[in-house]
Design a protein around this motif. Structure first.
Motif, PDB file in Angstrom:
ATOM      1  N   UNK A   1      14.545  -7.148  -0.585  1.00  0.00           N
ATOM      2  CA  UNK A   1      15.762  -7.516  -1.299  1.00  0.00           C
ATOM      3  C   UNK A   1      16.228  -6.544  -2.361  1.00  0.00           C
ATOM      4  N   UNK A   2      15.526  -5.426  -2.535  1.00  0.00           N
ATOM      5  CA  UNK A   2      15.911  -4.436  -3.540  1.00  0.00           C
ATOM      6  C   UNK A   2      15.989  -3.059  -2.890  1.00  0.00           C
ATOM      7  N   UNK A   3      16.713  -2.109  -3.527  1.00  0.00           N
ATOM      8  CA  UNK A   3      16.660  -0.731  -3.013  1.00  0.00           C
ATOM      9  C   UNK A   3      15.213  -0.247  -2.970  1.00  0.00           C
ATOM     10  N   UNK A   4      14.908   0.611  -2.021  1.00  0.00           N
ATOM     11  CA  UNK A   4      13.542   1.132  -1.911  1.00  0.00           C
ATOM     12  C   UNK A   4      13.051   1.652  -3.258  1.00  0.00           C
ATOM     13  N   UNK A   5      11.813   1.370  -3.644  1.00  0.00           N
ATOM     14  CA  UNK A   5      11.231   2.057  -4.807  1.00  0.00           C
ATOM     15  C   UNK A   5      11.037   3.535  -4.461  1.00  0.00           C
ATOM     16  N   UNK A   6      10.987   4.383  -5.484  1.00  0.00           N
ATOM     17  CA  UNK A   6      10.795   5.813  -5.233  1.00  0.00           C
ATOM     18  C   UNK A   6       9.491   6.074  -4.486  1.00  0.00           C
ATOM     19  N   UNK A   7       8.419   5.349  -4.850  1.00  0.00           N
ATOM     20  CA  UNK A   7       7.130   5.620  -4.214  1.00  0.00           C
ATOM     21  C   UNK A   7       7.108   5.171  -2.751  1.00  0.00           C
ATOM     22  N   UNK A   8       8.089   4.386  -2.342  1.00  0.00           N
ATOM     23  CA  UNK A   8       8.152   3.953  -0.949  1.00  0.00           C
ATOM     24  C   UNK A   8       9.311   4.596  -0.194  1.00  0.00           C
TER      25      UNK A   8
ATOM     26  N   UNK B   1      -5.164   5.154   8.375  1.00  0.00           N
ATOM     27  CA  UNK B   1      -6.389   5.293   7.586  1.00  0.00           C
ATOM     28  C   UNK B   1      -7.017   3.950   7.230  1.00  0.00           C
ATOM     29  N   UNK B   2      -6.420   2.877   7.707  1.00  0.00           N
ATOM     30  CA  UNK B   2      -6.947   1.557   7.394  1.00  0.00           C
ATOM     31  C   UNK B   2      -8.228   1.295   8.179  1.00  0.00           C
ATOM     32  N   UNK B   3      -9.329   1.106   7.472  1.00  0.00           N
ATOM     33  CA  UNK B   3     -10.583   0.732   8.118  1.00  0.00           C
ATOM     34  C   UNK B   3     -10.504  -0.711   8.601  1.00  0.00           C
ATOM     35  N   UNK B   4     -11.410  -1.082   9.487  1.00  0.00           N
ATOM     36  CA  UNK B   4     -11.479  -2.476   9.931  1.00  0.00           C
ATOM     37  C   UNK B   4     -11.641  -3.371   8.696  1.00  0.00           C
ATOM     38  N   UNK B   5     -10.724  -4.326   8.541  1.00  0.00           N
ATOM     39  CA  UNK B   5     -10.764  -5.213   7.382  1.00  0.00           C
ATOM     40  C   UNK B   5     -10.173  -4.598   6.131  1.00  0.00           C
ATOM     41  N   UNK B   6      -9.546  -3.428   6.237  1.00  0.00           N
ATOM     42  CA  UNK B   6      -9.053  -2.707   5.066  1.00  0.00           C
ATOM     43  C   UNK B   6      -7.732  -3.220   4.518  1.00  0.00           C
ATOM     44  N   UNK B   7      -7.301  -2.649   3.363  1.00  0.00           N
ATOM     45  CA  UNK B   7      -6.120  -3.155   2.667  1.00  0.00           C
ATOM     46  C   UNK B   7      -4.816  -2.432   2.999  1.00  0.00           C
ATOM     47  N   UNK B   8      -4.867  -1.380   3.837  1.00  0.00           N
ATOM     48  CA  UNK B   8      -3.669  -0.571   4.038  1.00  0.00           C
ATOM     49  C   UNK B   8      -2.804  -1.106   5.168  1.00  0.00           C
ATOM     50  N   UNK B   9      -2.378  -2.356   4.972  1.00  0.00           N
ATOM     51  CA  UNK B   9      -1.459  -3.026   5.877  1.00  0.00           C
ATOM     52  C   UNK B   9      -0.664  -3.999   5.016  1.00  0.00           C
TER      53      UNK B   9
ATOM     54  N   UNK C   1       0.824  -1.208   0.000  1.00  0.00           N
ATOM     55  CA  UNK C   1       0.000   0.000   0.000  1.00  0.00           C
ATOM     56  C   UNK C   1       0.858   1.258   0.000  1.00  0.00           C
ATOM     57  N   UNK C   2       0.317   2.324  -0.579  1.00  0.00           N
ATOM     58  CA  UNK C   2       0.973   3.624  -0.550  1.00  0.00           C
ATOM     59  C   UNK C   2      -0.072   4.673  -0.173  1.00  0.00           C
TER      60      UNK C   2
END
Length: 552
Positions: free
Chosen positions: A388-395, A318-326, A266-267
């Motif tokens: 295993x890789x350098x951080x992506x820019x978005x992360x 901002x993750x709601x109960x059962x949400x995807x932001x984890x 998630x981002x």
């Protein structure tokens, strides 16, 4: 008796208005395109769409932001930008129509929006100075001049000395061809139909070219950053992550993977333009209250230090109960506590003067973390690698914070460039100013991944499965309830660590009909996940996840 306007006259007036509206749209398009070009010589974040959008994000009430994240997910920024463009298109049309009657006023209106864009750019916390106003101002000047030119009076053929003829209704007649503009003395300079089409086409082509060149130049500004990331060789960790236990991964169709693939992680952030930071020029400054030895570290300085590797589950507030932001990932970096200790920092629990660590991002974001939490022995990292890789820019490339047990808004600063030691009384970071809590430990939560809501499984054994997390405390037990029946114990996968989620499964003997499945977890301290429903604001959602299914 006054005569009604002819059908021809009404049609010509609509043509005039259509041309005026098109002129407004072309002027707005030109303003944005040339602003994009100028921003390439300043910085991409100074462009009017990004500046105004970022200012809008900063001023949007927290409940509205939460609603946007809940409904649009990681597309919330795209939706915002499309909304800004839609509003600008409507305003451009209105300015074009205004210019039809008041040419100078309508054209000057474009300049007003340039001022708004410039003010937004200058108000940003990452503003580099007066130059940030240039893209909006330059684009508005181009747009205003174009609108003034396109809404000039029309050419009307005829001898220069011909007198205007007044019709029986007291109005000047409109020419039989579909030239636009108010009736004027023949011979005045302006646009006929062909001339307008040529001018409009040329303006559109020039604007498209300017915008394309601007995007290309802005893209090239990030090439050094891309190259620096491509050359990063992650060091072998002095303290590698323990192998994931074989029983930590359940083979249940539909369950989320134990390690979240980087592309699916998630981002959630406020950056309309993902910062692309050149690792070769990046620096991290550590300073502030109680820092006896301030330092400025380069990326190579961090890579030369002893690195550690850990599996850590991160959760967004901002993750709601059962949400995807984890999500759960394998991170590599250096211990933040060790760096702070070398700078002379002592946690407040041991007499140190600073109780808050404020991390600043290159885009101006500020995130405050409790000093005690990052120095209490947990694996708080300045991470430069992910899965295993350098951080992506978005992360967050080149470096970000990762602190297990805290929601991201009080720990997970991406694109970090500054760490200041201060106190909670002395400074409120970005989200605290917007009424979120100062301290936010992750709450015990669980989620049903399969079956999905409104699924229609067949009667018989149906595998119910999902994940549960309570970072720093771990998960002791997961239970499932069918409808209003008793709580039944689910099978827990092996625990990797108290900082990662655990998968679970429950073989349900499903009978035909509609059913509600509910899950709850018990953390390592014996605390049962609460049934009390709470919103994400101010310190994270609570409640129990349930799904409704129909068994065929």
């Amino acid at each position: 008796m006054r005569q009604e306007p002819s059908t021809s006259r009404r049609g010509i007036r609509w043509v005039r208005r259509a041309r005026a509206a098109l002129s407004g749209l072309l002027a707005g398009y030109a303003a944005l395109a040339f602003a994009e070009l100028v921003s390439a010589f300043v910085r991409p974040q100074a462009g009017p769409i990004v500046a105004v959008g970022s200012a809008a994000i900063d001023r949007t009430p927290a409940p509205v932001k939460d609603w946007a994240i809940r409904h649009f997910g990681t597309d919330d920024k795209l939706v915002l930008q499309l909304g800004i463009l839609a509003v600008l298109a409507v305003l451009a049309v209105l300015l074009g129509l205004l210019a039809l009657a008041h040419r100078g006023t309508g054209s000057a209106g474009v300049l007003v929006f340039g001022v708004v864009g410039a003010a937004a750019a200058l108000s940003r916390p990452d503003s580099t100075g007066a130059a940030d106003a240039l893209p909006s101002v330059a684009g508005a000047l181009v747009g205003g001049l174009l609108l003034y030119g396109l809404t000039g009076r029309p050419a009307v053929s005829g001898p220069l000395d011909a007198a205007p003829v007044v019709g029986p209704d007291g109005e000047r007649p409109v020419a039989a061809d579909d030239t636009v503009g108010p009736a004027v003395t023949p011979g005045e300079p302006g646009w006929d139909r062909r001339g307008f089409l040529v001018a409009a086409t040329a303006a559109a082509a020039a604007s498209t070219g300017a915008g394309a060149l601007g995007r290309s130049l802005n893209g090239s500004r990030g090439r050094d950053a891309v190259a620096s990331r491509a050359h990063v060789l992650l060091p072998a960790p002095g303290s590698p992550a323990a192998p994931v236990p074989a029983g930590a991964r359940l083979r249940v169709p539909g369950i989320g993977p134990f390690v979240t693939p980087t592309k699916d992680f998630y981002r959630v952030d406020t950056a309309l333009v993902v910062p692309k930071v050149d690792a070769t020029t990046w620096r991290l400054r550590i300073h502030g209250k109680g820092v006896t030895r301030p330092v400025s570290l380069s990326f190579d300085d961090l890579l030369r230090r002893a690195a550690i590797e850990r599996d850590i589950t991160l959760t967004c507030v901002s993750n709601e109960v059962g949400g995807p932001y984890v999500g759960n990932a394998r991170w590599i970096g250096v211990r933040l506590a060790d760096l702070l200790a070398e700078c002379g920092v002592t946690p407040p629990s041991k007499g140190g003067p600073a109780d808050q660590l404020v991390a600043r991002s290159v885009d101006g974001m500020t995130i405050g973390s409790p000093v005690d939490d990052v120095m209490d022995g947990r694996d708080a990292l300045l991470a430069f690698g992910m899965n295993g890789r350098p951080l992506p820019f978005e992360h967050g490339f080149p470096v970000r914070m990762v602190v297990p047990g805290l929601y991201g808004y009080v720990s997970a600063c991406k694109w970090i460039q500054d760490i200041e030691l201060t106190t909670f009384d002395a400074y409120d970071p970005y989200w605290v100013k917007r009424k979120w809590a100062r301290r936010a430990p992750v709450k015990t939560q669980s989620r049903i991944d399969t079956p999905k809501p409104f699924a229609r499984p067949r009667a018989g054994t149906v595998m119910v499965a999902g994940v549960a997390w309570a970072q720093r405390r771990g998960i002791r037990e997961v239970e499932v309830r069918v409808d209003d029946g008793p709580w039944q114990q689910a099978r827990l996968a092996a625990e990797d660590s108290v900082d990662t989620w655990r998968q679970w499964s429950f073989p349900w003997q499903a009978a035909k009909g509609g059913h509600t499945l509910t899950v709850r977890a018990t953390d390592g301290t014996g605390q049962v996940q609460t049934a009390l429903r709470a919103r994400t604001i101010p310190d994270g959602a609570s409640g129990r996840h349930s799904v409704v299914v129909t068994v065929d």
